[in-house]
Design a protein around this motif. Structure first.
Motif, PDB file in Angstrom:
ATOM      1  N   ASP A  10     -11.711  -3.211   9.026  1.00  0.00           N
ATOM      2  CA  ASP A  10     -12.258  -2.231   9.956  1.00  0.00           C
ATOM      3  C   ASP A  10     -13.243  -1.375   9.167  1.00  0.00           C
ATOM      4  O   ASP A  10     -12.946  -0.959   8.035  1.00  0.00           O
ATOM      5  CB  ASP A  10     -11.141  -1.358  10.529  1.00  0.00           C
TER       6      ASP A  10
ATOM      7  N   VAL B 122     -11.916   2.041   8.046  1.00  0.00           N
ATOM      8  CA  VAL B 122     -10.916   1.942   6.977  1.00  0.00           C
ATOM      9  C   VAL B 122     -11.596   1.574   5.669  1.00  0.00           C
ATOM     10  O   VAL B 122     -11.243   2.089   4.603  1.00  0.00           O
ATOM     11  CB  VAL B 122      -9.836   0.906   7.348  1.00  0.00           C
TER      12      VAL B 122
ATOM     13  N   ILE C  84      -4.695   7.588   6.377  1.00  0.00           N
ATOM     14  CA  ILE C  84      -5.320   7.458   5.061  1.00  0.00           C
ATOM     15  C   ILE C  84      -6.007   8.750   4.652  1.00  0.00           C
ATOM     16  O   ILE C  84      -5.999   9.135   3.484  1.00  0.00           O
ATOM     17  CB  ILE C  84      -6.347   6.290   5.083  1.00  0.00           C
TER      18      ILE C  84
ATOM     19  N   LEU D 268       0.833  -1.204   0.000  1.00  0.00           N
ATOM     20  CA  LEU D 268       0.000   0.000   0.000  1.00  0.00           C
ATOM     21  C   LEU D 268       0.869   1.256   0.000  1.00  0.00           C
ATOM     22  O   LEU D 268       0.671   2.185  -0.788  1.00  0.00           O
ATOM     23  CB  LEU D 268      -0.911  -0.018   1.230  1.00  0.00           C
TER      24      LEU D 268
ATOM     25  N   GLN E 234      -3.699   5.524  18.299  1.00  0.00           N
ATOM     26  CA  GLN E 234      -3.310   4.122  18.477  1.00  0.00           C
ATOM     27  C   GLN E 234      -4.236   3.201  17.693  1.00  0.00           C
ATOM     28  O   GLN E 234      -3.846   2.639  16.671  1.00  0.00           O
ATOM     29  CB  GLN E 234      -3.312   3.766  19.968  1.00  0.00           C
ATOM     30  N   GLN E 235      -5.485   3.135  18.142  1.00  0.00           N
ATOM     31  CA  GLN E 235      -6.395   2.195  17.509  1.00  0.00           C
ATOM     32  C   GLN E 235      -6.751   2.634  16.087  1.00  0.00           C
ATOM     33  O   GLN E 235      -6.895   1.815  15.196  1.00  0.00           O
ATOM     34  CB  GLN E 235      -7.664   2.103  18.368  1.00  0.00           C
ATOM     35  N   TYR E 236      -6.864   3.939  15.880  1.00  0.00           N
ATOM     36  CA  TYR E 236      -7.335   4.426  14.583  1.00  0.00           C
ATOM     37  C   TYR E 236      -6.257   5.208  13.846  1.00  0.00           C
ATOM     38  O   TYR E 236      -6.568   6.134  13.103  1.00  0.00           O
ATOM     39  CB  TYR E 236      -8.597   5.264  14.751  1.00  0.00           C
ATOM     40  N   VAL E 237      -5.007   4.809  14.006  1.00  0.00           N
ATOM     41  CA  VAL E 237      -3.948   5.577  13.351  1.00  0.00           C
ATOM     42  C   VAL E 237      -3.974   5.357  11.846  1.00  0.00           C
ATOM     43  O   VAL E 237      -3.672   6.263  11.068  1.00  0.00           O
ATOM     44  CB  VAL E 237      -2.570   5.235  13.977  1.00  0.00           C
ATOM     45  N   LEU E 238      -4.402   4.168  11.402  1.00  0.00           N
ATOM     46  CA  LEU E 238      -4.439   3.909   9.958  1.00  0.00           C
ATOM     47  C   LEU E 238      -5.446   4.815   9.246  1.00  0.00           C
ATOM     48  O   LEU E 238      -5.079   5.499   8.290  1.00  0.00           O
ATOM     49  CB  LEU E 238      -4.726   2.428   9.696  1.00  0.00           C
ATOM     50  N   PRO E 239      -6.716   4.876   9.725  1.00  0.00           N
ATOM     51  CA  PRO E 239      -7.645   5.814   9.093  1.00  0.00           C
ATOM     52  C   PRO E 239      -7.112   7.249   9.110  1.00  0.00           C
ATOM     53  O   PRO E 239      -7.252   7.981   8.131  1.00  0.00           O
ATOM     54  CB  PRO E 239      -8.911   5.701   9.945  1.00  0.00           C
TER      55      PRO E 239
ATOM     56  N   PHE F 117      -1.960  -2.966  12.516  1.00  0.00           N
ATOM     57  CA  PHE F 117      -2.769  -1.902  13.113  1.00  0.00           C
ATOM     58  C   PHE F 117      -3.897  -2.470  13.966  1.00  0.00           C
ATOM     59  O   PHE F 117      -5.056  -2.083  13.838  1.00  0.00           O
ATOM     60  CB  PHE F 117      -3.339  -0.978  12.042  1.00  0.00           C
TER      61      PHE F 117
ATOM     62  N   THR G 129     -15.841  -1.181  15.524  1.00  0.00           N
ATOM     63  CA  THR G 129     -15.702  -1.029  14.084  1.00  0.00           C
ATOM     64  C   THR G 129     -14.877  -2.155  13.463  1.00  0.00           C
ATOM     65  O   THR G 129     -14.748  -2.222  12.257  1.00  0.00           O
ATOM     66  CB  THR G 129     -15.023   0.311  13.733  1.00  0.00           C
ATOM     67  N   ARG G 130     -14.292  -3.010  14.295  1.00  0.00           N
ATOM     68  CA  ARG G 130     -13.497  -4.107  13.740  1.00  0.00           C
ATOM     69  C   ARG G 130     -14.404  -5.175  13.140  1.00  0.00           C
ATOM     70  O   ARG G 130     -15.344  -5.640  13.810  1.00  0.00           O
ATOM     71  CB  ARG G 130     -12.625  -4.735  14.819  1.00  0.00           C
TER      72      ARG G 130
ATOM     73  N   LEU H 246      -6.682  -0.669  -0.261  1.00  0.00           N
ATOM     74  CA  LEU H 246      -7.081  -0.497   1.140  1.00  0.00           C
ATOM     75  C   LEU H 246      -8.382  -1.245   1.425  1.00  0.00           C
ATOM     76  O   LEU H 246      -8.513  -1.905   2.468  1.00  0.00           O
ATOM     77  CB  LEU H 246      -7.254   0.993   1.405  1.00  0.00           C
TER      78      LEU H 246
ATOM     79  N   ALA I 169      -6.946  -3.892  11.995  1.00  0.00           N
ATOM     80  CA  ALA I 169      -7.672  -3.063  11.043  1.00  0.00           C
ATOM     81  C   ALA I 169      -7.277  -3.386   9.605  1.00  0.00           C
ATOM     82  O   ALA I 169      -8.011  -3.082   8.674  1.00  0.00           O
ATOM     83  CB  ALA I 169      -7.420  -1.584  11.325  1.00  0.00           C
ATOM     84  N   TYR I 170      -6.103  -3.986   9.420  1.00  0.00           N
ATOM     85  CA  TYR I 170      -5.571  -4.202   8.070  1.00  0.00           C
ATOM     86  C   TYR I 170      -5.103  -5.644   7.986  1.00  0.00           C
ATOM     87  O   TYR I 170      -4.287  -6.078   8.786  1.00  0.00           O
ATOM     88  CB  TYR I 170      -4.401  -3.238   7.843  1.00  0.00           C
TER      89      TYR I 170
END
Lengths: 488, 178
Positions: A123, A126, B154, A12, B146-151, A62, A183-184, A117, A65-66
């Motif tokens: 998630d 995401v 992005i 990515l 931490q939990q939402y660092v990827l969003p 993450f 949200t997971r 993505l 989430a990924y």
């Protein structure tokens, strides 16, 4: 975040860097097609290698989430080929019209990052951001010919309806989040499985959330009755971009469906099965019926792409009806559809090499004599879109329809509708063949020269269309693994 | 002196009264945005709508989101919208807006949808989502990074793509008239 996380998101990040590199190259040597194309294609090749490497060690990053699994790898490689082929086909069309190639390639690679993505996302947040990142460049690309009023009109319709549908989708996600508190994807699925196992009726709020999400996604895949933006956006866009729009965002939205409806909402599949059956039947039938009446090949292919959405939905419905083969069929269909549809659009784009040539049926009259090779390739792609063996389209249709038959019940009716539709579709696909080989050209035009890049892309799509139709085994085992990764 | 949580005589919570007032203002101003003819007034009504929403965020226990709403939506976006209107509007604007041709069916559909949503939300057991919470800013920061660092990351890529697209569409080609 650890080094392992970095390795997992490597492809990515690589794709994002490729997009930025294209822009930087264009900054250094502005307006030249060579450097930007080289960077784009080499970069995509590298990203493909990275994807294949990352796919060998499945894992999550993450905090869940990924996810990289067999499905992610399959979809990522498919997206990379879609974007790569589009970049190969586009310059011959864009250059005579004074449209910049570097911006085009960069924006397209950004769309690729969004699609990647989605493919990897476990998630909900995401997923939504990936969807936005995928479709936002699409709005721009639809209006890429910004001095062409048709292109602008199509882009505005696409943008407005696309934004609304994103908002509706997000609204639906909020309901699911409100009910499940997470949200997971894995946690949502576990929570919903608990609800489904309890035998309690579906909560009204959750049902509403499901309805909103289905609506939002149906817009993105252009399922009937949420398809109104499609013909205008497809006809107005520059032809290679139409090819991309009919494949890229569609396969991407199906990736979203797999991650969301199969992954997170799988426990509720008995509740969304009926809706998908109705959507699939409507989408196939209306797409084909309207395609029959079109006199413009681009618009005809736009409606035909709506019909193909319907066939893919048949695969999804078969899965919801309890057949794992439905998912495999859906994934196989995605790959087959990608190559045959991109090939067909590439031929249309090649014919429109000279500005001013329309995509009306008359343009194809006498093509078989004027440019025999192009005519033969177009025939192959159209036969594959019809679903005639030995082409990729045959196995694609066969797998989804077989899965639906095996699921039985209302799904066998759906299978019958799909077969009838495939037969009806032959009329309008073969009409183009008739024009190419049996009609006299309206105005005698010189054969045009096509760059070796276009030929390379055409041969790639041709070979894949034939190979997937002759030896479906290898791809079938890949999609079986991918489907297994999703549902296990 | 502390104010009691409940209004003495009518026995209604202050929060609920405030929410009702703010929600009425928000929906009313949102309606004005779509109904008013003068596009500048629409823009101003939109600012009122954003402000009321910020108030609802405060009641919901998310002061940081409320502050962001004021800064970004009222402070930046509304001003941007008003500037865009000012710079692009021609004197010969159409008397009727082109999008208002299906106002009656759209209004009917909106009312029906609102009723369905109200009924569905009202009859749903929201579990933990219904309790009143107060989100501290540092807790929010921890979740975000931490939990939402990827969003979070992005979104920056999304904005970059949007900026490139916006610049391309808005850029005037050489030799093109003003």
């Amino acid at each position: 975040m650890s080094w392992q996380d970095v390795a997992i998101v490597g492809p990515l990040v690589g794709a994002i860097l490729v997009a930025i590199a294209i822009l930087l190259v264009d900054l250094v040597v502005p307006g030249r097609r060579g450097p930007a194309l080289t960077v784009a294609l080499l970069g995509l090749g590298l990203v493909a290698v990275l994807t294949a490497l990352a796919g060998r060690t499945p894992g999550q990053a993450f905090g869940g989430a990924y996810t990289v699994d067999a499905l992610t790898t399959f979809l990522d490689l498919l997206f990379i080929s879609i974007v790569g082929l589009t970049i190969v086909f586009a310059p011959d069309y864009l250059e005579p019209r004074d449209l910049p190639i570097a911006e085009f390639a960069a924006v397209l690679v950004f769309a690729l990052t969004g699609a990647m993505l989605i493919a990897a996302s476990t998630d909900l947040l995401v997923l939504f951001l990936g969807l936005e990142l995928m479709v936002l460049p699409g709005y721009l690309l639809a209006g890429f010919a910004k001095r062409d009023s048709l292109s602008t009109e199509g882009a505005i319709k696409y943008f407005l309806l696309g934004s609304f549908s994103s908002a509706i989708f997000l609204f639906g996600l909020a309901y699911v989040w409100g009910i499940t508190g997470t949200t997971r994807v894995a946690e949502v699925a576990a929570e919903l499985a608990r609800v489904a196992a309890g035998g309690a009726a579906l909560q009204p709020g959750l049902a509403l959330g499901l309805a909103f999400m289905t609506t939002g996604v149906a817009f993105k895949i252009a399922a009937v009755p949420f398809h109104y933006w499609t013909p205008d956006a497809y006809q107005g866009s520059p032809t290679p971009i139409t090819g991309y729009l009919s494949v890229g965002p569609k396969v991407g939205a199906f990736a979203l469906i797999l991650r969301l409806f199969v992954g997170a909402l799988g426990p509720l599949r008995a509740d969304w099965l009926d809706v998908i059956i109705v959507l699939a039947a409507l989408t196939m039938t209306l797409g084909n019926l309207v395609a029959l009446t079109q006199g413009n090949v681009k618009r005809m292919l736009a409606y035909s792409s709506i019909a193909h959405t319907g066939y893919m939905l048949v695969g999804l419905a078969a899965y919801a009806g309890g057949r794992q083969e439905g998912l495999q069929g859906l994934l196989y269909y995605g790959a087959a559809y990608t190559f045959m549809n991109l090939g067909a659009f590439a031929v249309v784009a090649a014919l429109q090499h000279r500005p001013g040539v329309t995509s009306a049926l008359e343009t194809f009259a006498g093509l078989g004599r004027r440019e025999p090779l192009l005519g033969i390739l177009m025939t192959l792609f159209l036969l594959s879109l019809t679903g005639i063996p030995p082409t990729a389209g045959f196995f694609a249709k066969a797998y989804v329809i077989l899965a639906a038959v095996q699921a039985g019940g209302a799904l066998s009716v759906l299978a019958v509708i799909a077969v009838l539709n495939a037969a009806a579709a032959a009329f309008y696909y073969l009409r183009v063949v008739v024009y190419m080989f049996m009609r006299e050209p309206v105005a005698e035009t010189e054969p045009q020269r096509h760059s070796s890049l276009v030929w390379a892309g055409l041969w790639a799509t041709t070979v894949l269309t034939i190979v997937l139709g002759l030896v479906p085994g290898p791809l079938l085992s890949v999609v079986t693994d991918a489907a297994k990764a999703l549902t296990s | 002196m502390t104010i009691p949580e409940v209004i003495p005589i009518v026995n209604v919570r202050w929060d609920d009264i405030l929410f009702l007032i703010l929600a009425t203002v928000m929906i009313g101003s949102a309606l004005l945005v779509v109904i008013l003819r003068d596009i500048i007034r629409c823009g101003l009504a939109m600012m009122v709508c954003f402000g009321a929403l910020a108030g609802i965020y405060v009641i919901a226990g998310a002061p940081l989101v409320a502050a962001t709403q004021v800064l970004v939506y009222i402070g930046a976006i509304s001003v941007l919208v008003l500037f865009a209107i000012m710079l692009t509007q021609t004197k010969a604007a159409p008397a009727r807006l082109v999008f208002q041709t299906q106002a009656v069916p759209a209004a009917l559909a909106a009312v029906v949808l609102a009723i369905i949503i109200a009924l569905a939300v009202g009859s749903t057991d929201w579990g933990a989502a219904g309790t009143r919470v107060r989100t501290a800013t540092d807790a929010l920061a921890k979740v975000l990074f931490q939990q939402y660092v990827l969003p979070f990351e992005i979104v920056s890529v999304l904005l970059l793509a949007a900026v490139i697209g916006g610049v391309f569409l808005a850029k005037r080609d050489e030799g093109e008239p003003l």
